[in-house]
Scaffold this motif. Structure first.
Motif, mmCIF file in Angstrom:
data_model
loop_
_atom_site.group_PDB
_atom_site.id
_atom_site.type_symbol
_atom_site.label_atom_id
_atom_site.label_comp_id
_atom_site.label_asym_id
_atom_site.label_seq_id
_atom_site.Cartn_x
_atom_site.Cartn_y
_atom_site.Cartn_z
ATOM 1 N N ASP A 111 0.837 -1.206 0.000
ATOM 2 C CA ASP A 111 0.000 0.000 0.000
ATOM 3 C C ASP A 111 0.873 1.258 0.000
ATOM 4 O O ASP A 111 0.600 2.218 -0.739
ATOM 5 C CB ASP A 111 -0.931 0.010 1.208
ATOM 6 C CG ASP A 111 -2.034 -1.038 1.108
ATOM 7 O OD1 ASP A 111 -2.250 -1.559 -0.005
ATOM 8 O OD2 ASP A 111 -2.650 -1.350 2.153
ATOM 9 N N VAL A 115 1.492 4.380 -2.944
ATOM 10 C CA VAL A 115 1.489 5.825 -2.699
ATOM 11 C C VAL A 115 2.806 6.440 -3.155
ATOM 12 O O VAL A 115 2.843 7.508 -3.781
ATOM 13 C CB VAL A 115 1.235 6.109 -1.201
ATOM 14 C CG1 VAL A 115 1.411 7.596 -0.900
ATOM 15 C CG2 VAL A 115 -0.160 5.650 -0.803
ATOM 16 N N SER A 151 -4.040 6.087 -5.838
ATOM 17 C CA SER A 151 -4.709 7.316 -6.256
ATOM 18 C C SER A 151 -5.299 8.015 -5.041
ATOM 19 O O SER A 151 -5.857 7.364 -4.154
ATOM 20 C CB SER A 151 -5.814 6.998 -7.274
ATOM 21 O OG SER A 151 -6.485 8.170 -7.659
ATOM 22 N N GLY A 152 -5.143 9.344 -5.013
ATOM 23 C CA GLY A 152 -5.756 10.129 -3.961
ATOM 24 C C GLY A 152 -4.899 10.368 -2.734
ATOM 25 O O GLY A 152 -5.373 10.909 -1.734
ATOM 26 N N ARG A 153 -3.627 9.977 -2.806
ATOM 27 C CA ARG A 153 -2.737 10.174 -1.664
ATOM 28 C C ARG A 153 -1.345 10.542 -2.181
ATOM 29 O O ARG A 153 -0.758 9.813 -2.975
ATOM 30 C CB ARG A 153 -2.668 8.893 -0.829
ATOM 31 C CG ARG A 153 -1.850 8.977 0.453
ATOM 32 C CD ARG A 153 -2.575 9.736 1.529
ATOM 33 N NE ARG A 153 -1.863 9.705 2.805
ATOM 34 C CZ ARG A 153 -2.148 10.473 3.844
ATOM 35 N NH1 ARG A 153 -3.164 11.332 3.786
ATOM 36 N NH2 ARG A 153 -1.463 10.383 4.963
ATOM 37 N N ALA A 154 -0.821 11.692 -1.759
ATOM 38 C CA ALA A 154 0.512 12.174 -2.133
ATOM 39 C C ALA A 154 0.669 12.342 -3.636
ATOM 40 O O ALA A 154 1.779 12.258 -4.156
ATOM 41 C CB ALA A 154 1.597 11.236 -1.593
ATOM 42 N N ASP A 155 -0.436 12.609 -4.331
ATOM 43 C CA ASP A 155 -0.370 12.746 -5.791
ATOM 44 C C ASP A 155 -1.108 13.979 -6.291
ATOM 45 O O ASP A 155 -1.558 14.032 -7.440
ATOM 46 C CB ASP A 155 -0.924 11.494 -6.476
ATOM 47 C CG ASP A 155 -2.393 11.247 -6.170
ATOM 48 O OD1 ASP A 155 -2.951 11.953 -5.287
ATOM 49 O OD2 ASP A 155 -2.997 10.348 -6.794
ATOM 50 N N SER A 156 -1.213 14.994 -5.445
ATOM 51 C CA SER A 156 -1.964 16.197 -5.818
ATOM 52 C C SER A 156 -1.199 17.075 -6.797
ATOM 53 O O SER A 156 -1.785 17.904 -7.496
ATOM 54 C CB SER A 156 -2.299 17.016 -4.567
ATOM 55 O OG SER A 156 -1.114 17.615 -4.031
ATOM 56 N N ASP A 162 1.892 16.889 -0.836
ATOM 57 C CA ASP A 162 2.309 15.519 -1.129
ATOM 58 C C ASP A 162 3.418 15.032 -0.198
ATOM 59 O O ASP A 162 3.419 13.865 0.223
ATOM 60 C CB ASP A 162 2.771 15.418 -2.584
ATOM 61 C CG ASP A 162 1.620 15.628 -3.568
ATOM 62 O OD1 ASP A 162 0.464 15.644 -3.112
ATOM 63 O OD2 ASP A 162 1.894 15.785 -4.767
ATOM 64 N N GLU A 165 1.912 14.113 3.237
ATOM 65 C CA GLU A 165 1.209 12.830 3.215
ATOM 66 C C GLU A 165 2.183 11.665 3.065
ATOM 67 O O GLU A 165 2.046 10.637 3.738
ATOM 68 C CB GLU A 165 0.183 12.835 2.075
ATOM 69 C CG GLU A 165 -0.946 13.826 2.294
ATOM 70 C CD GLU A 165 -1.985 13.825 1.193
ATOM 71 O OE1 GLU A 165 -3.056 14.425 1.390
ATOM 72 O OE2 GLU A 165 -1.732 13.232 0.121
ATOM 73 N N ASP A 169 2.896 8.720 5.936
ATOM 74 C CA ASP A 169 2.685 7.297 5.655
ATOM 75 C C ASP A 169 3.953 6.488 5.895
ATOM 76 O O ASP A 169 3.911 5.369 6.429
ATOM 77 C CB ASP A 169 2.221 7.112 4.214
ATOM 78 C CG ASP A 169 0.778 7.553 3.996
ATOM 79 O OD1 ASP A 169 0.160 8.048 4.973
ATOM 80 O OD2 ASP A 169 0.276 7.429 2.864
#
Length: 420
Positions: A111, A115, A151-156, A162, A165, A169
């Protein structure tokens, strides 16, 4: 004496045979690691100093300390005009791979890697033309992570969001196995403004959470000002340690300890002269030590041996340490540095010693940019391009507004000996 047995190691980032004079820094970092292991709040660490004082060597040694405590670690070197995104991803990939064998839940590792891959691949939207073509070429790069990107985490695309986040993690993965993550960042002053801001924000968030992830950075003396310009709270965010020249006792230890292991001794007057020549700068200590060893016919090493060897050491420094940097400068930048060198000479009062022993004459002080302009008969604004280019090349730095100084010790002395 046998040159094959020569113990000295004058190299960029190369660990000397005796890491003298850095016991306090190693002790402080041990305390930092132990406090984090016990869940105590602690700040990230920043090492600053001129070139040749051993910042990279110390950074590598601190990393070894973290590894010995089973931390996950990764190291990167910042470069001008390069985003921190992919180097950080590579460093954290290495760190998590070190922790993965001890983690009980492989899915949890996968996981995080998803990310991490998304973070590494995220880039700003491409436009058109040559820049777009280069962007598309970069987008073909893959980080070598064998899981699908999340998708949706550390990818803005916002590096500040980013990094917060991603670091959070990574710290959670480390907490799962009862350890921590340390990211070691060399040449930290070369980070772009957005990356500096993002890194400060991430470290701020981690310190508030008490998360087991720290950044250990190293850079030139103006690095604290770079960090402060990005985030006003950075002066409280990091633990700053100034890495300076060795005092006389440490410099003697750096020379004598490895020699003693080879059954070689130095006469006191030889050590006096070696300190005078090297100024206590670790790189110079190694350079003069190596040349003296190769020149000396037998033990004990004498002051006469040092005098014979000194020209060889100085010639090598003139080419590899000073000359290579001078050659990178344009004619206008060289003119600027020559003016700096002429103005930066400081004559210390008689009997004044630096760092616990050794003469302090011919030291290069910070110089006013207005004085440089006057000496060249120019307006300060007309010299700004040369000054800015020299700062970008890492040849000079501005510790205070309106002043500049050399990043390389004894560089002014070198320039004062060169023909115009």
């Amino acid at each position: 004496m046998d040159p094959v047995r020569n113990p000295y190691a004058p190299g960029a980032g190369q660990r000397p045979p005796e890491l003298a004079g850095r016991g306090r820094e190693l002790e402080v970092f041990d305390i930092v690691l132990e406090r984090i292991a016990r869940g105590r709040p602690e700040r990230s660490l920043v090492l600053t100093g001129l070139r040749g004082v051993g910042k990279t060597v110390l950074l590598n040694t601190l990393r070894s300390q973290a590894i010995s405590r089973l931390w996950g670690t990764g190291k990167i070197e910042a470069r001008p005009d390069q985003s921190i995104r992919r180097p950080v991803a590579a460093a954290l990939h290495m760190a998590i791979r070190e922790l993965a064998p001890r983690h009980r839940a492989p899915d949890r590792i996968d996981d995080f890697l998803g990310v991490l891959k998304a973070f590494a691949l995220r880039s700003a939207p491409a436009g058109s033309g040559r820049a777009a073509g280069a962007s598309r070429l970069r987008d073909r790069w893959q980080p070598g992570i064998d899981v699908p990107a999340a998708s949706g985490r550390a990818d803005s695309g916002d590096i500040e969001i980013d990094l917060v986040e991603l670091f959070t993690d990574a710290a959670e993965v480390a907490a799962d196995v009862g350890t921590g993550v340390a990211v070691f960042l060399d040449e930290m002053q070369d980070l772009g403004p957005e990356d500096v801001s993002g890194l400060c924000a991430a470290c701020h968030e981690l310190s508030q959470l008490g998360a087991p992830l720290i950044v250990v950075g190293a850079g030139l003396p103006h690095l604290p000002a770079v960090l402060s310009a990005a985030k006003s709270y950075s002066e409280r965010l990091f633990r700053y340690q100034r890495i300076d020249r060795l005092d006389r006792i440490a410099a003697d230890q750096a020379l004598c300890a490895p020699a003693a292991r080879e059954q070689v001794e130095y006469e006191p007057k030889a050590l006096d002269l070696l300190y005078e020549k090297s100024g206590g700068y670790p790189y110079f200590v190694q350079a003069y030590g190596k040349a003296t060893w190769d020149s000396a016919p037998r033990s004990p090493v004498t002051a006469a041996d040092v005098r014979v060897a000194a020209p060889e050491a100085e010639a090598e420094l003139a080419v590899g340490f000073f000359g290579s940097r001078f050659e990178r400068a344009t004619p206008a930048e060289r003119e600027y540095m020559r003016a700096m060198a002429a103005l930066s000479l400081v004559e210390a009062p008689e009997g004044d010693d630096v760092a616990g022993g050794g003469p302090r004459d011919d030291m290069d002080a910070a110089v006013s940019t207005a004085e440089i302009a006057r000496s060249l008969g120019r307006k300060p604004a007309s010299l700004s391009p040369a000054r800015d280019a020299l700062i970008k090349k890492g040849l000079i730095y501005s510790g205070e507004r309106g002043t500049v100084a050399f990043t390389v010790p004894h560089f002014g002395r070198y320039l004062r000996t060169q023909p115009a």
